[in-house]
Every structure is written in structure tokens, then in C-alpha cells.
Design a protein around this motif. Structure first.
Motif, PDB file in Angstrom:
ATOM      1  N   VAL A  97       0.708  -1.340  -0.080  1.00 60.42           N
ATOM      2  CA  VAL A  97       0.023   0.057  -0.047  1.00 60.42           C
ATOM      3  C   VAL A  97       0.898   1.241   0.008  1.00 60.42           C
ATOM      4  N   VAL A  98       1.927   1.223   0.779  1.00 63.81           N
ATOM      5  CA  VAL A  98       2.936   2.565   0.879  1.00 63.81           C
ATOM      6  C   VAL A  98       3.641   2.794  -0.337  1.00 63.81           C
ATOM      7  N   GLU A  99       4.128   1.511  -1.106  1.00 62.48           N
ATOM      8  CA  GLU A  99       4.618   1.839  -2.377  1.00 62.48           C
ATOM      9  C   GLU A  99       3.997   2.121  -3.427  1.00 62.48           C
ATOM     10  N   ALA A 100       2.833   1.708  -3.367  1.00 66.13           N
ATOM     11  CA  ALA A 100       1.811   1.813  -4.487  1.00 66.13           C
ATOM     12  C   ALA A 100       1.223   3.399  -4.354  1.00 66.13           C
ATOM     13  N   PRO A 127     -10.632   4.650  -2.178  1.00 62.88           N
ATOM     14  CA  PRO A 127      -9.617   3.930  -1.394  1.00 62.88           C
ATOM     15  C   PRO A 127      -8.782   5.182  -0.454  1.00 62.88           C
ATOM     16  N   LEU A 128      -8.349   6.044  -1.159  1.00 61.56           N
ATOM     17  CA  LEU A 128      -7.825   7.062  -0.194  1.00 61.56           C
ATOM     18  C   LEU A 128      -8.885   7.532   0.995  1.00 61.56           C
ATOM     19  N   LYS A 129      -9.921   7.656   0.767  1.00 60.89           N
ATOM     20  CA  LYS A 129     -11.377   7.998   1.987  1.00 60.89           C
ATOM     21  C   LYS A 129     -10.906   6.851   3.090  1.00 60.89           C
ATOM     22  N   ASP A 130     -10.702   5.702   2.569  1.00 60.74           N
ATOM     23  CA  ASP A 130     -10.552   4.493   3.460  1.00 60.74           C
ATOM     24  C   ASP A 130      -9.107   4.641   4.138  1.00 60.74           C
ATOM     25  N   LEU A 131      -8.207   5.087   3.607  1.00 62.41           N
ATOM     26  CA  LEU A 131      -6.958   5.151   4.141  1.00 62.41           C
ATOM     27  C   LEU A 131      -6.891   6.469   5.282  1.00 62.41           C
ATOM     28  N   ILE A 132      -7.636   7.365   5.177  1.00 59.72           N
ATOM     29  CA  ILE A 132      -7.395   8.438   6.095  1.00 59.72           C
ATOM     30  C   ILE A 132      -7.579   8.146   7.376  1.00 59.72           C
ATOM     31  N   PRO A 133      -8.964   7.620   7.770  1.00 62.45           N
ATOM     32  CA  PRO A 133      -9.114   7.197   9.287  1.00 62.45           C
ATOM     33  C   PRO A 133      -7.899   6.167   9.816  1.00 62.45           C
ATOM     34  N   VAL A 157       4.032   4.354   8.211  1.00 64.71           N
ATOM     35  CA  VAL A 157       2.819   5.470   8.340  1.00 64.71           C
ATOM     36  C   VAL A 157       3.132   6.711   7.911  1.00 64.71           C
ATOM     37  N   PHE A 158       4.561   7.009   8.098  1.00 67.93           N
ATOM     38  CA  PHE A 158       4.810   8.328   7.885  1.00 67.93           C
ATOM     39  C   PHE A 158       4.778   8.430   6.283  1.00 67.93           C
ATOM     40  N   ASN A 159       5.342   7.485   5.686  1.00 69.28           N
ATOM     41  CA  ASN A 159       5.557   7.557   4.103  1.00 69.28           C
ATOM     42  C   ASN A 159       4.113   7.258   3.536  1.00 69.28           C
ATOM     43  N   LEU A 160       3.058   6.774   4.214  1.00 67.96           N
ATOM     44  CA  LEU A 160       1.722   6.502   3.477  1.00 67.96           C
ATOM     45  C   LEU A 160       1.100   7.879   3.883  1.00 67.96           C
ATOM     46  N   ALA A 161       1.342   8.511   4.929  1.00 63.56           N
ATOM     47  CA  ALA A 161       0.504   9.703   5.331  1.00 63.56           C
ATOM     48  C   ALA A 161       1.020  10.830   4.228  1.00 63.56           C
ATOM     49  N   GLU A 162       2.510  10.891   3.879  1.00 63.58           N
ATOM     50  CA  GLU A 162       2.825  11.916   2.979  1.00 63.58           C
ATOM     51  C   GLU A 162       2.490  11.732   1.672  1.00 63.58           C
ATOM     52  N   VAL A 164      -0.411   9.954   0.449  1.00 67.10           N
ATOM     53  CA  VAL A 164      -1.717  10.083   0.469  1.00 67.10           C
ATOM     54  C   VAL A 164      -2.120  11.724   0.346  1.00 67.10           C
ATOM     55  N   ILE A 165      -1.445  12.423   1.205  1.00 68.36           N
ATOM     56  CA  ILE A 165      -1.525  13.974   1.357  1.00 68.36           C
ATOM     57  C   ILE A 165      -1.344  14.627   0.116  1.00 68.36           C
ATOM     58  N   THR A 166      -0.167  14.235  -0.475  1.00 68.51           N
ATOM     59  CA  THR A 166       0.394  14.840  -1.631  1.00 68.51           C
ATOM     60  C   THR A 166      -0.665  14.476  -2.871  1.00 68.51           C
ATOM     61  N   ILE A 167      -1.059  13.255  -3.064  1.00 68.11           N
ATOM     62  CA  ILE A 167      -1.911  12.934  -3.957  1.00 68.11           C
ATOM     63  C   ILE A 167      -3.255  13.742  -3.904  1.00 68.11           C
ATOM     64  N   LEU A 168      -3.779  13.903  -2.624  1.00 62.74           N
ATOM     65  CA  LEU A 168      -4.992  14.691  -2.392  1.00 62.74           C
ATOM     66  C   LEU A 168      -4.743  16.135  -2.978  1.00 62.74           C
TER      67      LEU A 168
END
Length: 716
Positions: A97-100, A127-133, A157-162, A164-168
Motif C-alpha cells: 500500500v505504501v509503495e503503491a 481507497p484514499l477515503k478509507d486510508l485517512i481514518p 505510517v509517515f510515508n503513507l501519510a505523506e 496520500v496527502i500529496t495525492i490529495l
């Protein structure tokens, strides 16, 4: 010559992206130019594999393959890489998930609007909406009990958050439809949580959250309201923007990239928070921030020093050295599942290049925010026009409506050309107090370096050893700095010009004092021309050189603004007059032609320069005499040229009026009058900005009739 301002329909895209719109389209062209095409199919196969390690490696490999490589990226797009990666956001293995998400993030950055639109159309929001919580829950645990979480989990977690936020962030700038979908996620509390807990979180993730919030609060009321409504949010933003502090507890990142990079990121975060505060201003009570003068107390003290923090020439030279000496990147053929690189794997040279780019982006972002500060005055036409909307809409007769409009005087074409209003709060004491501190760095920042633009076709034909060393991200950053600095100058001198006109005929006006400093006007004029000489006209209109064209478009507007304030004081240079005429003749874009005509008009009013006045005025007569249907122009240049001739020859006692009397200008104006009338009547008031332009055109037409009558009655 409208003020530079953000527009909803043309939202600013991710500034990290290196534009590639000029490159050949199609899979065939991509296949011929990609050096990594043989790696595409194996990666696609591993993405769909059953082994989690294979999928993780393949996602990471995608990130590495597409970095500044549009050909390979387009090949991957042809294999539905976007859809495949979106499906991996729901993978059962966290590493996948993180690498994708990282690969999708890099696609957003490298590919721009088209790929972002494709992601939105393929429902990436779900999927982004599901990842946020899930991210929020994991971060809450890290904040409350950081020692209990394994280090690997923390980094994931840090990498995934960064990511997801950048995609948004990138998606929000794709379209209003995407922005509305993101607004429904109510991201303000999620993003502010990173800023409020910045001391315990990754600096990169915190910076991504601030950048996303900065973009989402750009003329986007739903998010603005969410941030305004929570006083703790606004207090946090003020605290970050006004306090020099360690940006986070991200000791690992500081050890990897050094203290200087940590400090540069800290400045980035402070700049972004200042930008957010400006976006959401005015801040309502009872927030403590409601009493803070954001521009005077937060924005200017923070941003002005940043403008002089880097020598662009030195940065360009250092990048050229690094590019020429750094070792080759790890090729795809060297990648293996056993030794898979992380998405952020970089050499020391790449880390230094990133550091230089970060500092350049800090300057660019500061300039972007200061552009709003410099637009300190609304155009008078806007306020007047808004008050007349109701009465105008009730008129049914087209000509009657046209005649009722345009009561604002024949002094400027600003309002009809740019119909948007700037409602930015005024900087205290007007922007004249800003000039001594901001003009010198701006004039320095507009000067191009050898890396500021892609090489011209003539340069690329030179022997390999003579070709300049290029680095696309640095080139993108430098060009953005130059253009943003020009936009600041444009707004400064437009605002001064409007204020000067508003001050005529009543009382004193501080802005009119600026016109007395003729040397300052000449320094700005010469500084802009020095920059344009380095940009050159050769690349204007050439595919891949769009930034050179943009430099000219904005710079000519600055020249018009400067010429308007110091009208009659700028000595016309024969070569500069020729260049402006050449530029005006070589484009069909009405906006650029109007700016060039405006700059030429100011030069024509230098009293001793009789020959230059003749050349310019004769050229204007040719413009208003050319039938609209037989030229590739819009009506705006004809209106502007007619208005300019009226202003130039409004004083029959001027030394250069001899040109009007002896050059047959009276007869030429009389003959051109029907053509000007046709140009005005051709304006469709139902189009955006058309009503304002039509009204102004009618006003110029009336003034031209009166001017011809006035000159016919003069006795010499």
C-alpha cells in the motif's frame, strides 16, 4: 494589464512537476525514446503477482522508472499503470500500500493534470477515503505512545501519510469536480493534526500536510470555513509562522539529510502557514489571531529575508557542477527483489540537488504569497461596475446598454482586459513603504541563469561537450522564481498606477511621490530589459520553451506599469521600441498586444524624443486602420491603440505634436474611425469580461470622436 492572481478555473498545479507537455505524444514515440522500455512488462507482471515482495518491489520500481522520464511513464500509462496502482491501495500488505501510494504520488508530480484526472475518473478517492481514518488512528498512537510502535511501522505510517496527502493536494488542483469531492472529506482537522503534533512527526509529512492545506484554502470557502471555525487551528498557524523552532522530532531525517535541509524544511513550513493565514484572512473572533495584522506582523517579516537567501547564479553553477560529476543513477537492470531500493533512495549529489531545489521553492512560494500582498488596491472600475450590475441587466437594447457603460474615464484599459477583482486586504501604509525593501531582491530574482530555461534548439545542435549541463527540476524551480518575481513587480506597479490615478485632483497621495524618483523608475526599467535580453525572443513560440514566452508576457506588463508611473521620464531606446513592435506583430494574443501597446504609449510621451514618438504613433495608426476581419487580432489592441493616440496627443503644445500636424495624423484618425467602431461593436458583451470591455470600447470611441472634433477646431 490585470493583477496577477489565482484563478479557480486555472488552479496552480504542483510546482515540483517538471512540465513535459511539449514532448511527442503517443506510445510509439514513447517507445522510441524510452531507454527503459524493456523493464515495463516485467514490472507490470510483478505488480499482478501473488508474492507481496514482488508487488512491493514493482511499485518501488515504478517510482524509480518515471522520475523525470516522461517516455517510460507514458509507456506504463499505456499498460494501465494508474488503475493497477489504485487497486494496490487496498492491498492486504502494508508495504505494498505504501509503495503503491508513493508511485501514484510520483505520477501526480511528474505527469500533471492528465494523470490526476485519470486517477479521479478511476475513483481513487474511495481507497484514499478509507486510508485517512487508518492513518489518523496510527498517528494518534504514535503521538500518544511513540515508544511502543516498532520503527518500521513508524516509517511506513509517515510515508503513507505523506503520499496520500500529496495525492490529495495534486487532485484538488485538477478540476472543480475533484476539488468538490475532496471538500466532502473535510480534511482540515486531519491536516491540522500534523501541524499541531509536528514535534513528534516526520518533517516531510508535516510539510506535505501544510502544502495541501495551503492549496485547499486557496479561494475555496468550505475548507477556509473549517479552518476559521477552530480557534486552536488559527493559533497553531500563527505560532508556526512566527516562531523559529525545530520543525519536528524527525531525528532520522535530520541525520540522513543534514541540519541545513531540516532548517530549509522548517522555513518551508513557516512560509506555508503564513500563506494559509493569508488565504483564510480575515480571521474572525474569538480567535486570538483575529487581532493580528497578518501582512505586517506575519507575512512580510518572514518572507522578505527569504528573497535574498539564495544567489540564483551560485545555485545554478553548483547544480551544473553536481550534474556533471554525480555518478549515474542505479539502472533498472541493477534492481533486484533482494535489494529493492526505497522510493526515496538518493545519492549524496541527489540530496544536495534536492536541498538547492527546496531553497529555490521557498523563494518561489514566498513570491507567490507576496504577489497577493503587492496587489494592495482594487481597480476602481470593479467597484463601480458592480454597483451598476442591476440597472445594466434590466436594459434590453444592446446599443443602449453599451452607451450607458464606460463612465470611468479613458485613462486605462485595465478593467476590461482583466475582469476579476482582487479583494486582497491592503498592506498598511500602502505598498510605497514596501518598495525599498522588496524592489532590489525582485530585480535580482528576475535575472535568468544558464539553467533557467531548457536549451534552445540551436544550442542542442552544438557539440556534446559544449552543451550546457541540464537538471530539469532546477530549471523548473528557477523559471518559477523568475516568473513569480515578475508577477510581484506587475502587481506593485499596477497598484501604484491605480493609486496615482485615484489621487489625481484631490489631496496628496503617497504613491504619487514615487514618480518623483525617476532614477528608481529607470533602474526597474533597465532591470526588466536586462532580464529579457537573457531570455531572448528566439524561444518564444517554440515547443518546450513556454516559460520563456510567459516571461515576456508578464515582463511587458511590468514595463507598461513602470512606464505609466514614470510616463515622460523613460527615454525611448530605439532597439527596445523595435522589439516591442516586433513582439506585438508576432502574436495574435490580445492581452500581450495590449501590454506592448501600453508600454509603447508611455515611451511615446517622452517630450524630447520626437522621432520615437513618430515611429510609435505611426505604428498605432496602422493598428487602428487594419480591419478586424483581415487581421488575426482581437478588438482589444485596436481599442488600446486608439486610446493611446488620444493620450499622446492630448496636449497640442507638446514638442512632439509636430508629428501630428505634419504627418497627416488627423486625416488618418478620421479615416480609421469606422474601423474602431466596428471593432467595438464586434465585442460580445455576453462573454466573460465582454460587458466591461464593450463599455470601455464605447467610451474610447466617444472620446475619439470628441478628440477628432477638438483637433479639427484648432488653429495653427
Amino acid at each position: 494589464m490585470g493583477k496577477a492572481q489565482k484563478k479557480k478555473e486555472m488552479r496552480r498545479h504542483n510546482p515540483v512537476r517538471v512540465p513535459d507537455s511539449h514532448l511527442p505524444k503517443g506510445l510509439d514515440a514513447a517507445s522510441k525514446t524510452s531507454s527503459k522500455k524493456d523493464a515495463v512488462l516485467p514490472i507490470i507482471q510483478k505488480l499482478e503477482g501473488g508474492e507481496a515482495q514482488d508487488r512491493t518491489w514493482a511499485c518501488s520500481a515504478v517510482s524509480n522508472l518515471i522520475q523525470n522520464d516522461p517516455s517510460t511513464r507514458r509507456l506504463l500509462q499505456g499498460k494501465n499503470i494508474v488503475g493497477i496502482l489504485i487497486s494496490k491501495l487496498s492491498d492486504s500488505v502494508d508495504e505494498v500500500v505504501v509503495e503503491a501510494a508513493g508511485a501514484l504520488r510520483n505520477l501526480c508530480i511528474d505527469a500533471g493534470y492528465d494523470v490526476c484526472a485519470e486517477m479521479f475518473n478511476k475513483n481513487i478517492i474511495s481507497p484514499l477515503k478509507d486510508l485517512i481514518p487508518k492513518i489518523s488512528s496510527a498517528l494518534d498512537k504514535l503521538v500518544t505512545s511513540p515508544t511502543s510502535a516498532p520503527e518500521n511501522t513508524t516509517e511506513l505510517v509517515f510515508n503513507l501519510a505523506e503520499n496520500v496527502i500529496t495525492i490529495l493536494w495534486c487532485l484538488s488542483e485538477t478540476s472543480n469536480k475533484a476539488l468538490n469531492a475532496i471538500n466532502e472529506l473535510h480534511l482540515a482537522p486531519f491536516l491540522m493534526a500534523f501541524l499541531e503534533n509536528r514535534a513528534k512527526l516526520s518533517s516531510r509529512t508535516t510539510a506535505a500536510a501544510a502544502q495541501c492545506l495551503y492549496v485547499l484554502t486557496d479561494d475555496n470557502f468550505p475548507v477556509i470555513a473549517d479552518v476559521r471555525s477552530n480557534s486552536s487551528f488559527t493559533s497553531c498557524l500563527v505560532s508556526i509562522a512566527t516562531t523559529s523552532e525545530a520543525i519536528s522530532g524527525d531525528d532520522v531525517a535530520k541525520l540522513k539529510e543534514g541540519k541545513e535541509m531540516a532548517e530549509a524544511r522548517g522555513i518551508s513550513l513557516r512560509i506555508l502557514c503564513a500563506g494559509i493565514l493569508r488565504n483564510i484572512s480575515p480571521i474572525p473572533a474569538p480567535s486570538a489571531a483575529s487581532s493580528v495584522d497578518i501582512d505586517r506582523s506575519v507575512v512580510l517579516p518572514l518572507l522578505l529575508p527569504v528573497l535574498s537567501s539564495v544567489s540564483l547564479v551560485d545555485a545554478s553553477a553548483r547544480v551544473s557542477h553536481l550534474v556533471s560529476t554525480q555518478s549515474e543513477d542505479i539502472g533498472t537492470e541493477k534492481l533486484s527483489i533482494k535489494n529493492a531500493p526505497k522510493s526515496d533512495h538518493r545519492t549524496p549529489a541527489e540530496i544536495e540537488l534536492d536541498f538547492i531545489e527546496t531553497k529555490l521553492r521557498n523563494i518561489q512560494l514566498s513570491l507567490e504569497i507576496l504577489t497577493g500582498v503587492c496587489a494592495t488596491l482594487p481597480d476602481p472600475d470593479f467597484a463601480k461596475d458592480a454597483s451598476d450590475d442591476t440597472n445594466d441587466d434590466e436594459e434590453e437594447d444592446d446599443d443602449a446598454m453599451d452607451a450607458d457603460e464606460g463612465d470611468d474615464g479613458d485613462e486605462t484599459l485595465d478593467a476590461p482586459i482583466d475582469a476579476e477583482t482582487d479583494t486582497t486586504p491592503a498592506v498598511p501604509d500602502s505598498n510605497t513603504a514596501l518598495l525599498p525593501s522588496i524592489l532590489p531582491p525582485l530585480l535580482t530574482l528576475i535575472q535568468p541563469t544558464p539553467l533557467s530555461f531548457p536549451p534552445l534548439p540551436s544550442t542542442s545542435a552544438a557539440p556534446l561537450e559544449e552543451q550546457p549541463k541540464t537538471h530539469a527540476p532546477t530549471t523548473s524551480a528557477l523559471a518559477s522564481v523568475h516568473i513569480s518575481a515578475l508577477e510581484c513587480l506587475n502587481n506593485i506597479f499596477l497598484s501604484l498606477g491605480v493609486a496615482g490615478r485615484a489621487g489625481k485632483g484631490g489631496g496628496t497621495n503617497a504613491n504619487l511621490e514615487v514618480a518623483k524618483d525617476v532614477d528608481a523608475g529607470k533602474r526597474v526599467w533597465d532591470g526588466v530589459w536586462a532580464a529579457l535580453a537573457l531570455v531572448g525572443l528566439e524561444g518564444v513560440g517554440v515547443a518546450g520553451q513556454e516559460r520563456r514566452k510567459e516571461m515576456w508576457e508578464i515582463a511587458v506588463g511590468v514595463l507598461w506599469g513602470v512606464g505609466g508611473i514614470w510616463k515622460g521620464s523613460i527615454v525611448p531606446n530605439e532597439e527596445q521600441v523595435k522589439v516591442l513592435i516586433q513582439l506585438c506583430d508576432s502574436t495574435s494574443e490580445g492581452q500581450l498586444r495590449v501590454k506592448a501597446i501600453g508600454a509603447l504609449e508611455c515611451l511615446a510621451q517622452h517630450q524630447p524624443s520626437i522621432e520615437a514618438n513618430k515611429v510609435i504613433s505611426t505604428y498605432f495608426l496602422s493598428i487602428i486602420s487594419t480591419p478586424l476581419a483581415s487581421s488575426s487580432t482581437s478588438p482589444e489592441p485596436i481599442i488600446q491603440a486608439a486610446s493611446a493616440l488620444i493620450d499622446i496627443y492630448s496636449d497640442e503644445n507638446s514638442p512632439y505634436d509636430v508629428n501630428f500636424r505634419q504627418g497627416g495624423f488627423f486625416q488618418a484618425l478620421s479615416t480609421a474611425l469606422p474601423n474602431v467602431k466596428k471593432a467595438v461593436k464586434s465585442i460580445d458583451r455576453k462573454k466573460e469580461g465582454g460587458r466591461l470591455l464593450r463599455g470601455h470600447g464605447e467610451e474610447v470611441l466617444d472620446n475619439l470622436r470628441g478628440f477628432i472634433k477638438y483637433r479639427s477646431n484648432l488653429k495653427f
